[in-house]
Design a protein around this motif. Structure first.
Motif, PDB file in Angstrom:
ATOM      1  N   THR A  56      16.693  34.833   6.957  1.00 38.92           N
ATOM      2  CA  THR A  56      16.833  34.644   8.404  1.00 38.92           C
ATOM      3  C   THR A  56      15.758  33.671   8.907  1.00 38.92           C
ATOM      4  N   ALA A  57      14.527  33.932   8.495  1.00 36.07           N
ATOM      5  CA  ALA A  57      13.418  33.083   8.946  1.00 36.07           C
ATOM      6  C   ALA A  57      13.616  31.655   8.453  1.00 36.07           C
ATOM      7  N   ALA A  58      14.056  31.520   7.207  1.00 37.99           N
ATOM      8  CA  ALA A  58      14.196  30.185   6.620  1.00 37.99           C
ATOM      9  C   ALA A  58      15.295  29.389   7.315  1.00 37.99           C
ATOM     10  N   SER A  59      16.302  30.107   7.852  1.00 36.09           N
ATOM     11  CA  SER A  59      17.354  29.336   8.534  1.00 36.09           C
ATOM     12  C   SER A  59      17.064  29.185  10.030  1.00 36.09           C
ATOM     13  N   GLY A  60      15.834  29.575  10.430  1.00 35.93           N
ATOM     14  CA  GLY A  60      15.408  29.306  11.806  1.00 35.93           C
ATOM     15  C   GLY A  60      15.945  30.281  12.841  1.00 35.93           C
ATOM     16  N   LEU A  61      16.554  31.372  12.386  1.00 38.18           N
ATOM     17  CA  LEU A  61      17.082  32.361  13.337  1.00 38.18           C
ATOM     18  C   LEU A  61      15.980  33.345  13.741  1.00 38.18           C
ATOM     19  N   PRO A  62      16.155  34.049  14.853  1.00 37.85           N
ATOM     20  CA  PRO A  62      15.120  35.008  15.249  1.00 37.85           C
ATOM     21  C   PRO A  62      14.987  36.141  14.230  1.00 37.85           C
ATOM     22  N   VAL A  63      13.731  36.461  13.889  1.00 41.91           N
ATOM     23  CA  VAL A  63      13.503  37.434  12.812  1.00 41.91           C
ATOM     24  C   VAL A  63      13.434  38.873  13.318  1.00 41.91           C
ATOM     25  N   GLN A  64      13.351  39.046  14.629  1.00 41.67           N
ATOM     26  CA  GLN A  64      13.065  40.399  15.143  1.00 41.67           C
ATOM     27  C   GLN A  64      14.063  41.474  14.696  1.00 41.67           C
ATOM     28  N   PRO A  65      15.385  41.235  14.770  1.00 37.65           N
ATOM     29  CA  PRO A  65      16.302  42.321  14.354  1.00 37.65           C
ATOM     30  C   PRO A  65      16.098  42.732  12.893  1.00 37.65           C
ATOM     31  N   ALA A  66      15.941  41.735  12.007  1.00 39.23           N
ATOM     32  CA  ALA A  66      15.754  42.057  10.584  1.00 39.23           C
ATOM     33  C   ALA A  66      14.421  42.781  10.380  1.00 39.23           C
ATOM     34  N   LEU A  67      13.406  42.320  11.080  1.00 36.24           N
ATOM     35  CA  LEU A  67      12.084  42.936  10.942  1.00 36.24           C
ATOM     36  C   LEU A  67      12.099  44.375  11.466  1.00 36.24           C
ATOM     37  N   ALA A  68      12.864  44.588  12.536  1.00 38.73           N
ATOM     38  CA  ALA A  68      12.911  45.926  13.148  1.00 38.73           C
ATOM     39  C   ALA A  68      13.408  46.968  12.147  1.00 38.73           C
ATOM     40  N   ARG A  69      14.373  46.596  11.332  1.00 29.08           N
ATOM     41  CA  ARG A  69      14.921  47.559  10.360  1.00 29.08           C
ATOM     42  C   ARG A  69      13.876  47.932   9.318  1.00 29.08           C
ATOM     43  N   ILE A  70      13.073  46.945   8.934  1.00 32.61           N
ATOM     44  CA  ILE A  70      12.031  47.210   7.935  1.00 32.61           C
ATOM     45  C   ILE A  70      10.933  48.090   8.544  1.00 32.61           C
ATOM     46  N   ARG A  71      10.535  47.735   9.767  1.00 30.67           N
ATOM     47  CA  ARG A  71       9.498  48.525  10.449  1.00 30.67           C
ATOM     48  C   ARG A  71       9.936  49.973  10.594  1.00 30.67           C
ATOM     49  N   GLU A  72      11.202  50.108  10.932  1.00 31.46           N
ATOM     50  CA  GLU A  72      11.739  51.450  11.144  1.00 31.46           C
ATOM     51  C   GLU A  72      11.616  52.305   9.870  1.00 31.46           C
ATOM     52  N   ARG A  73      11.912  51.692   8.718  1.00 36.12           N
ATOM     53  CA  ARG A  73      11.825  52.438   7.457  1.00 36.12           C
ATOM     54  C   ARG A  73      10.403  52.971   7.231  1.00 36.12           C
ATOM     55  N   TYR A  74       9.417  52.080   7.413  1.00 37.58           N
ATOM     56  CA  TYR A  74       8.030  52.506   7.182  1.00 37.58           C
ATOM     57  C   TYR A  74       7.554  53.475   8.258  1.00 37.58           C
ATOM     58  N   ASN A  75       7.923  53.182   9.509  1.00 41.29           N
ATOM     59  CA  ASN A  75       7.446  54.051  10.590  1.00 41.29           C
ATOM     60  C   ASN A  75       8.011  55.466  10.469  1.00 41.29           C
ATOM     61  N   LEU A  76       9.215  55.553   9.950  1.00 41.13           N
ATOM     62  CA  LEU A  76       9.812  56.866   9.719  1.00 41.13           C
ATOM     63  C   LEU A  76       8.999  57.649   8.688  1.00 41.13           C
ATOM     64  N   ILE A  77       8.596  56.957   7.639  1.00 42.10           N
ATOM     65  CA  ILE A  77       7.779  57.624   6.604  1.00 42.10           C
ATOM     66  C   ILE A  77       6.448  58.084   7.215  1.00 42.10           C
ATOM     67  N   ILE A  78       5.843  57.191   8.023  1.00 43.47           N
ATOM     68  CA  ILE A  78       4.558  57.530   8.659  1.00 43.47           C
ATOM     69  C   ILE A  78       4.724  58.788   9.530  1.00 43.47           C
ATOM     70  N   GLN A  79       5.826  58.798  10.298  1.00 40.12           N
ATOM     71  CA  GLN A  79       6.071  59.960  11.178  1.00 40.12           C
ATOM     72  C   GLN A  79       6.327  61.218  10.369  1.00 40.12           C
ATOM     73  N   GLU A  80       7.198  61.095   9.380  1.00 42.41           N
ATOM     74  CA  GLU A  80       7.552  62.289   8.589  1.00 42.41           C
ATOM     75  C   GLU A  80       6.340  62.904   7.906  1.00 42.41           C
ATOM     76  N   LEU A  81       5.415  62.059   7.503  1.00 43.66           N
ATOM     77  CA  LEU A  81       4.242  62.560   6.785  1.00 43.66           C
ATOM     78  C   LEU A  81       3.050  62.774   7.714  1.00 43.66           C
TER      79      LEU A  81
END
Ligand code: ASP
Length: 437
Positions: free
Chosen positions: A58-83
């Motif tokens: 996404t970044a390489a094709s110049g599109l906004p990265v926020q939606p893709a990044l949000a999914r990754i953040r969500e995965r880690y933040n969920l782990i942080i919350q669960e633990l």
């Protein structure tokens, strides 16, 4: 001392992290941990590494990265919350975003999965964190520098009694992050085990070891309790996967056994891989069966071939000129068969045959496609009288015709070639004859 590597499914969410902690705490000999990035939580889920590769595209094709990044953040933040971890990765996500804008590489982006998971795991276990970029060294072509890595790892490990070292990546001397091929955390684990001179390398995954045959073909296939590195090599070459192929060498060389274990079934002893294993206690004559479809066999016939010096070399030269690897080479007195991967032969089929004609002037040359190769592997096989007869009888009583046989020089495997349509049936037949009886 033990080095434990945990695969992506073992660290896919908070409850998997809890299992990992229980395993780690159960044995204080487990000093060093190598985590993968969070894997799939359910069958349609994404692996974080794939999300990161998507983010990079996404970044390489110049599109906004926020939606893709949000999914990754969500995965880690969920782990942080669960633990209920007292850790924030927000700063790290900012750095990742900035670096992507600066044109950092695809490998760098992919490596963040392990990097971030390592930070969380270290916090959760109360272990030190060693950034793999500091200790796993690659050259500028992306090749692992083994001696340098070993030196760096030894120095770092000696300063930390308990530490997390993320898998899959390392860096060039100038700091450019590089990765292994997919599944490469297994290699990091093996390198750490070797540098730490560990007594054991544990590789924790979602299955308790290697099955004696592909469970998609033999649903009740038993797990292999003990296997040698050589046997494993034969089986993995034929397509049995659980461990990255390159993960075998560092530990094998250092004489360290590898134990494949399941995070979801920690009581199961798993599969133990050792340099040499006795045949006492071996339950079955064979250790495992593996196979692959997609081979072609090139038959070359010529009278008096055996007395023509250089015949074989010239035949192989024809393949080499077109960059085609040969897999097996069963030969007779006046016949020679070259088994190759069909997809490698396909683009150059006519030229290779013409070239063989020009080089050795054979009486006949024919190609048969859609061949499947099946390797029956076992260190106990050679000692047991009649193994080959039992194998061929098992296959032929099912009406399957064997197209080629290669006992190989290793004496620990017998390879048979059958029509692709007989592939599953052949594996079933062998399993039945050697394991179910
Ligand atoms: N996370 C990487 C992959 O998905 C490396 C690994 O898991 O070993 O391939």
């Amino acid at each position: 001392m033990i080095v434990a590597k945990f695969g992506g499914s073992s660290l896919a969410d908070g409850s998997q992290f809890q299992k990992v902690r229980r395993i780690m705490m159960a044995n204080p000999d487990r000093h060093y941990v190598v985590p993968s990035a969070p894997g799939r939580r359910f069958s349609k889920d994404d692996k974080v590494t794939d999300l990161l590769l998507g983010l990079y595209d996404t970044a390489a094709s110049g599109l906004p990265v926020q939606p893709a990044l949000a999914r990754i953040r969500e995965r880690y933040n969920l782990i942080i919350q669960e633990l209920e971890l007292d850790v924030s990765l927000e700063e790290e996500f900012k750095v990742l975003c900035d670096n992507l804008q600066k044109g950092f590489s695809r490998e760098y982006c992919a490596s963040r999965g392990e990097y971030l998971n390592g930070i969380l795991l270290a916090a959760y276990l109360g272990f030190d964190f060693i950034d793999a970029a500091e200790v796993i060294r690659f050259d500028h072509r992306g090749q692992l520098m083994e001696a340098e890595t070993d030196r760096l790892l030894k120095a770092a490990l000696s300063a930390h009694r308990y530490a997390v070292i993320p898998g899959f990546y390392g860096a060039e001397e100038n700091g450019t992050v590089r990765t292994f091929s997919r599944g490469g955390s297994d290699i990091t684990g093996a390198l750490v085990a070797s540098a730490a001179e560990a007594d054991l390398y544990e590789n924790w995954t979602d299955v308790p070891g290697f099955c004696m045959a592909d469970p998609r073909i033999v649903p009740d296939a038993k797990y292999i309790q003990s296997i040698t590195y050589r046997e494993l090599r034969e089986l993995s070459y034929m397509g049995a996967t659980v461990l990255h192929e390159d993960a075998v060498f560092p530990v094998r060389r250092a004489g360290i056994p590898t134990n494949i274990r399941s995070t979801n079934d920690p009581q199961h002893p798993g599969t133990m891989i050792t340099a040499s294993a006795g045949i006492e206690g071996v339950q079955h004559t064979i250790t495992g069966i593996a196979g692959q479809k997609g081979f072609s066999i090139v038959y070359i016939e010529k009278d008096m071939m055996n007395s023509e010096l250089g015949f074989g070399r010239r035949v192989l030269q024809a393949f080499e000129e077109y960059n085609i690897n040969f897999e097996h080479l069963p030969t007779g007195i006046d016949t020679m068969c070259v088994v190759v991967k069909e997809k490698e032969l396909e683009p150059h089929r006519t030229e290779v045959i013409e070239r063989i004609r020009a080089l050795v002037n054979p009486d006949q040359i024919t190609v048969n496609d859609h061949l499947a190769l099946i390797a029956t592997v076992g260190r106990g096989m050679v000692r047991v009288f009649g193994t080959a007869a039992r194998l061929f009888t098992a296959i032929s009583t099912r009406g399957i015709s064997i197209r080629t046989i290669d006992q190989g020089s290793s004496e620990i495997s017998i390879i048979v070639g059958v029509d692709e349509s007989d592939f599953e049936n052949t594996i079933e037949a062998v399993y039945d004859a050697f394991v179910r009886t």
